[in-house]
Scaffold this motif. Structure first.
Motif, PDB file in Angstrom:
ATOM      1  N   SER A  53       6.943 -10.400   1.072  1.00  0.00           N
ATOM      2  CA  SER A  53       6.545 -11.729   0.615  1.00  0.00           C
ATOM      3  C   SER A  53       5.323 -12.256   1.344  1.00  0.00           C
ATOM      4  O   SER A  53       4.575 -13.074   0.810  1.00  0.00           O
ATOM      5  CB  SER A  53       7.712 -12.711   0.774  1.00  0.00           C
ATOM      6  N   ASN A  54       5.078 -11.792   2.584  1.00  0.00           N
ATOM      7  CA  ASN A  54       3.946 -12.257   3.373  1.00  0.00           C
ATOM      8  C   ASN A  54       2.736 -11.345   3.286  1.00  0.00           C
ATOM      9  O   ASN A  54       1.726 -11.601   3.927  1.00  0.00           O
ATOM     10  CB  ASN A  54       4.351 -12.412   4.844  1.00  0.00           C
ATOM     11  N   GLY A  55       2.861 -10.251   2.532  1.00  0.00           N
ATOM     12  CA  GLY A  55       1.742  -9.331   2.443  1.00  0.00           C
ATOM     13  C   GLY A  55       2.073  -7.977   3.032  1.00  0.00           C
ATOM     14  O   GLY A  55       3.225  -7.526   2.991  1.00  0.00           O
ATOM     15  N   LEU A  56       1.053  -7.311   3.584  1.00  0.00           N
ATOM     16  CA  LEU A  56       1.190  -5.955   4.097  1.00  0.00           C
ATOM     17  C   LEU A  56       2.129  -5.918   5.292  1.00  0.00           C
ATOM     18  O   LEU A  56       1.955  -6.651   6.253  1.00  0.00           O
ATOM     19  CB  LEU A  56      -0.181  -5.408   4.483  1.00  0.00           C
ATOM     20  N   LEU A  57       3.134  -5.004   5.235  1.00  0.00           N
ATOM     21  CA  LEU A  57       4.121  -4.889   6.310  1.00  0.00           C
ATOM     22  C   LEU A  57       4.150  -3.511   6.957  1.00  0.00           C
ATOM     23  O   LEU A  57       4.847  -3.312   7.947  1.00  0.00           O
ATOM     24  CB  LEU A  57       5.522  -5.219   5.778  1.00  0.00           C
ATOM     25  N   GLY A  58       3.434  -2.567   6.417  1.00  0.00           N
ATOM     26  CA  GLY A  58       3.449  -1.217   6.975  1.00  0.00           C
ATOM     27  C   GLY A  58       3.040  -0.207   5.915  1.00  0.00           C
ATOM     28  O   GLY A  58       2.447  -0.563   4.889  1.00  0.00           O
ATOM     29  N   PHE A  59       3.386   1.066   6.181  1.00  0.00           N
ATOM     30  CA  PHE A  59       2.986   2.138   5.276  1.00  0.00           C
ATOM     31  C   PHE A  59       4.137   3.127   5.086  1.00  0.00           C
ATOM     32  O   PHE A  59       5.055   3.208   5.895  1.00  0.00           O
ATOM     33  CB  PHE A  59       1.745   2.855   5.814  1.00  0.00           C
ATOM     34  N   HIS A  60       4.076   3.895   4.002  1.00  0.00           N
ATOM     35  CA  HIS A  60       5.120   4.846   3.646  1.00  0.00           C
ATOM     36  C   HIS A  60       4.443   6.037   2.968  1.00  0.00           C
ATOM     37  O   HIS A  60       3.233   6.006   2.693  1.00  0.00           O
ATOM     38  CB  HIS A  60       6.120   4.153   2.705  1.00  0.00           C
ATOM     39  N   ASP A  61       5.212   7.083   2.687  1.00  0.00           N
ATOM     40  CA  ASP A  61       4.621   8.271   2.055  1.00  0.00           C
ATOM     41  C   ASP A  61       4.960   8.383   0.567  1.00  0.00           C
ATOM     42  O   ASP A  61       4.677   9.408  -0.058  1.00  0.00           O
ATOM     43  CB  ASP A  61       5.055   9.545   2.792  1.00  0.00           C
ATOM     44  N   ALA A  62       5.588   7.354   0.008  1.00  0.00           N
ATOM     45  CA  ALA A  62       5.913   7.340  -1.419  1.00  0.00           C
ATOM     46  C   ALA A  62       5.606   5.963  -1.980  1.00  0.00           C
ATOM     47  O   ALA A  62       5.478   4.987  -1.237  1.00  0.00           O
ATOM     48  CB  ALA A  62       7.381   7.705  -1.638  1.00  0.00           C
ATOM     49  N   SER A  63       5.492   5.867  -3.307  1.00  0.00           N
ATOM     50  CA  SER A  63       5.130   4.597  -3.933  1.00  0.00           C
ATOM     51  C   SER A  63       6.103   4.247  -5.040  1.00  0.00           C
ATOM     52  O   SER A  63       6.792   5.111  -5.591  1.00  0.00           O
ATOM     53  CB  SER A  63       3.707   4.655  -4.499  1.00  0.00           C
ATOM     54  N   VAL A  64       6.152   2.955  -5.371  1.00  0.00           N
ATOM     55  CA  VAL A  64       6.883   2.467  -6.532  1.00  0.00           C
ATOM     56  C   VAL A  64       5.942   2.374  -7.723  1.00  0.00           C
ATOM     57  O   VAL A  64       6.319   2.645  -8.851  1.00  0.00           O
ATOM     58  CB  VAL A  64       7.524   1.092  -6.230  1.00  0.00           C
ATOM     59  N   SER A  65       4.690   1.975  -7.468  1.00  0.00           N
ATOM     60  CA  SER A  65       3.702   1.821  -8.522  1.00  0.00           C
ATOM     61  C   SER A  65       2.415   2.532  -8.140  1.00  0.00           C
ATOM     62  O   SER A  65       2.055   2.596  -6.957  1.00  0.00           O
ATOM     63  CB  SER A  65       3.422   0.334  -8.759  1.00  0.00           C
ATOM     64  N   GLU A  66       1.732   3.056  -9.134  1.00  0.00           N
ATOM     65  CA  GLU A  66       0.480   3.768  -8.902  1.00  0.00           C
ATOM     66  C   GLU A  66      -0.703   2.822  -8.754  1.00  0.00           C
ATOM     67  O   GLU A  66      -1.781   3.229  -8.343  1.00  0.00           O
ATOM     68  CB  GLU A  66       0.216   4.742 -10.055  1.00  0.00           C
ATOM     69  N   GLY A  67      -0.525   1.533  -9.132  1.00  0.00           N
ATOM     70  CA  GLY A  67      -1.616   0.576  -9.036  1.00  0.00           C
ATOM     71  C   GLY A  67      -2.557   0.665 -10.237  1.00  0.00           C
ATOM     72  O   GLY A  67      -2.420   1.582 -11.048  1.00  0.00           O
ATOM     73  N   PRO A  68      -3.492  -0.273 -10.411  1.00  0.00           N
ATOM     74  CA  PRO A  68      -3.686  -1.443  -9.547  1.00  0.00           C
ATOM     75  C   PRO A  68      -2.435  -2.313  -9.510  1.00  0.00           C
ATOM     76  O   PRO A  68      -1.629  -2.283 -10.421  1.00  0.00           O
ATOM     77  CB  PRO A  68      -4.853  -2.188 -10.198  1.00  0.00           C
ATOM     78  N   GLY A  69      -2.324  -3.097  -8.409  1.00  0.00           N
ATOM     79  CA  GLY A  69      -1.134  -3.888  -8.234  1.00  0.00           C
ATOM     80  C   GLY A  69      -1.407  -5.359  -7.996  1.00  0.00           C
ATOM     81  O   GLY A  69      -2.394  -5.732  -7.365  1.00  0.00           O
ATOM     82  N   VAL A  70      -0.520  -6.184  -8.533  1.00  0.00           N
ATOM     83  CA  VAL A  70      -0.513  -7.617  -8.268  1.00  0.00           C
ATOM     84  C   VAL A  70       0.889  -7.954  -7.776  1.00  0.00           C
ATOM     85  O   VAL A  70       1.878  -7.676  -8.471  1.00  0.00           O
ATOM     86  CB  VAL A  70      -0.865  -8.440  -9.513  1.00  0.00           C
ATOM     87  N   ILE A  71       0.974  -8.526  -6.576  1.00  0.00           N
ATOM     88  CA  ILE A  71       2.255  -8.735  -5.906  1.00  0.00           C
ATOM     89  C   ILE A  71       2.316 -10.175  -5.413  1.00  0.00           C
ATOM     90  O   ILE A  71       1.297 -10.749  -5.006  1.00  0.00           O
ATOM     91  CB  ILE A  71       2.399  -7.781  -4.700  1.00  0.00           C
ATOM     92  N   THR A  72       3.511 -10.739  -5.421  1.00  0.00           N
ATOM     93  CA  THR A  72       3.701 -12.078  -4.876  1.00  0.00           C
ATOM     94  C   THR A  72       5.060 -12.149  -4.200  1.00  0.00           C
ATOM     95  O   THR A  72       5.922 -11.295  -4.401  1.00  0.00           O
ATOM     96  CB  THR A  72       3.584 -13.156  -5.971  1.00  0.00           C
ATOM     97  N   GLY A  73       5.250 -13.173  -3.362  1.00  0.00           N
ATOM     98  CA  GLY A  73       6.513 -13.328  -2.664  1.00  0.00           C
ATOM     99  C   GLY A  73       7.633 -13.769  -3.590  1.00  0.00           C
ATOM    100  O   GLY A  73       7.442 -14.653  -4.425  1.00  0.00           O
ATOM    101  N   ARG A  74       8.809 -13.166  -3.443  1.00  0.00           N
ATOM    102  CA  ARG A  74       9.974 -13.547  -4.239  1.00  0.00           C
ATOM    103  C   ARG A  74      10.899 -14.464  -3.458  1.00  0.00           C
ATOM    104  O   ARG A  74      11.478 -15.408  -4.004  1.00  0.00           O
ATOM    105  CB  ARG A  74      10.750 -12.299  -4.683  1.00  0.00           C
ATOM    106  N   SER A  75      11.060 -14.210  -2.152  1.00  0.00           N
ATOM    107  CA  SER A  75      11.930 -15.037  -1.325  1.00  0.00           C
ATOM    108  C   SER A  75      11.243 -15.314   0.000  1.00  0.00           C
ATOM    109  O   SER A  75      10.483 -14.502   0.507  1.00  0.00           O
ATOM    110  CB  SER A  75      13.280 -14.346  -1.088  1.00  0.00           C
TER     111      SER A  75
END
Length: 419
Positions: A53-75
């Motif tokens: 919800s606050n933006g970038l929190l870290g990195f991982h080796d897999a994705s949910v979406s290939e992008g481009p992406g638009v994200i916003t806070g849910r909670s």
């Protein structure tokens, strides 16, 4: 900003939206989807950004979406909207645009930012963005060709803001490094031609290593006033729209005064508060609350005014340059002087005895002036850049309001030039 004024923005007749725009519910143009949980222990080293919800929190080796992406806070934090080009992993504390439904992703990023998604939050404890409510918001979208032009214009302004932000960060970084050097190594001594020759000899003391020609003094030995004021009887009811300015802690920022929201008192009240009357070049130090330790100097042409009980007046003698003192108190070393009386982080406040006991470096007065001058030049540069940043932020808000509602139309035979 001549480039943007050449974009042939065309006003439209008064209407809810242009006739060639499509209108409907937000869900007709995009679909928001809740992100996917990814516990910390399950995250693996990689280059795929993880967004919460606050933006970038870290990195991982897999994705949910290939992008481009638009994200916003849910909670938790709601209302911030983020855009990125590549693949990403949105956490379950966020919502992401699962389907752009043929619209430009970056146009949707600007559109969601303008809509103000925080309006659709529910819950009294931890606010939660209700996507079902947001999906029902009535909106209008322009044709793709116009979306492209609008995105080009707003991206140009964002590019300018990014450049300014980097310039501010670089200047502040330079200033921080110079502060460390200037308050421990100085600028040197002047030779017969007026050139500054670096110090060659140093000594250890209460303030660490400093030039041998410097003294380490108690502030009390080089001031002729340390004191503050009071809140006038009647509190805020005593404040006027004009009269004698009363400086409060919110007016004292780091290295500068902000008088946009200054309050005023009557000349009669000013006379009653003569012990807190201000003089040009007074050093003002916040001594209570969250802003404790912030310091600024009154301009040399300051006429008259007072402070309340949350601001301390430090009036220096000729042996201590007020601008040098202010720069020192705002530095990391000076803030340690404030911090040593705030054990445990309770920030209860500073008293006059504590302030008088501050340890300060004392170079010869000409060197004090030169140090303050060097740092002051960088302060002025940051202030100019900050003002420029504010200008472009205001410009962007205005353009978003006009362009994303169709109040201004972009001529489709015009090209968005770079700023």
């Amino acid at each position: 900003m001549n480039q943007l004024t050449e974009l042939n923005l065309l006003p439209i007749a008064e209407a809810q939206f242009p006739s060639d725009w499509q209108s409907g519910e937000l869900l007709d143009f995009l679909e928001l989807q809740r992100g996917v949980d990814l516990p910390v222990q399950n995250r693996r080293d990689g280059n795929v950004p993880i967004f919460g919800s606050n933006g970038l929190l870290g990195f991982h080796d897999a994705s949910v979406s290939e992008g481009p992406g638009v994200i916003t806070g849910r909670s938790g934090t709601i209302g911030k909207v983020f855009y990125l080009e590549g693949k990403y992993w949105p956490l379950n504390t966020s919502l992401y645009v699962k389907d752009f439904k043929g619209n430009l992703p970056k146009f949707i990023y600007y559109k969601l930012d303008a809509i103000g998604l925080e309006r659709f939050s529910t819950g009294t404890g931890v606010p939660t963005l209700n996507r079902n409510v947001a999906h029902k918001e009535r909106v209008a979208f322009p044709p793709i060709s116009e979306q492209q032009k609008i995105v080009a214009i707003l991206t140009a302004v964002d590019g300018k803001l990014d450049v300014i932000a980097r310039q501010i960060a670089a200047t502040q970084y330079l200033r921080q490094g110079l502060m460390q050097a200037l308050f421990s190594r100085g600028v040197g001594t002047q030779d017969g031609s007026g050139q500054w020759v670096p110090h060659a000899e140093f000594k250890d003391g209460e303030l660490g290593e400093i030039p041998a020609s410097w003294a380490a003094a108690k502030l009390n030995s080089h001031v002729n006033k340390v004191g503050s004021g009071v809140t006038p009887k009647g509190g805020s009811d005593s404040y006027l729209s004009y009269g004698i300015p009363l400086i409060r802690s919110q007016n004292v920022l780091v290295g500068r005064l902000s008088l946009d929201d200054v309050v005023f008192i009557s000349p009669e009240q000013h006379k009653k508060m003569r012990n807190s009357a201000l003089s040009p070049n007074d050093v003002l130090l916040n001594i209570t609350g969250a802003s404790i330790g912030r310091c600024a100097v009154l301009p040399a042409d300051f006429d008259t005014g007072n402070v309340n009980q949350h601001v301390c007046i430090i009036r220096t003698e000729a042996s201590l340059n007020p601008h040098f003192l202010c720069q020192y108190l705002n530095s990391e070393m000076g803030q340690k002087q404030v911090g040593r009386f705030q054990a445990g982080g309770n920030r209860e406040g500073l008293n006059y005895q504590q302030i008088r006991s501050f340890d300060v470096p004392l170079p010869p007065v000409p060197e004090q002036h030169e140090i303050a001058k060097v740092l002051g030049c960088l302060d002025e540069k940051v202030e100019v850049l900050t003002s420029k940043q504010s200008h472009y932020q205001t410009l962007k808000r205005g353009l978003m309001q006009k362009l994303l509602t169709g109040e201004w139309r972009v001529s489709l035979d015009a090209s968005a030039t770079e700023t």
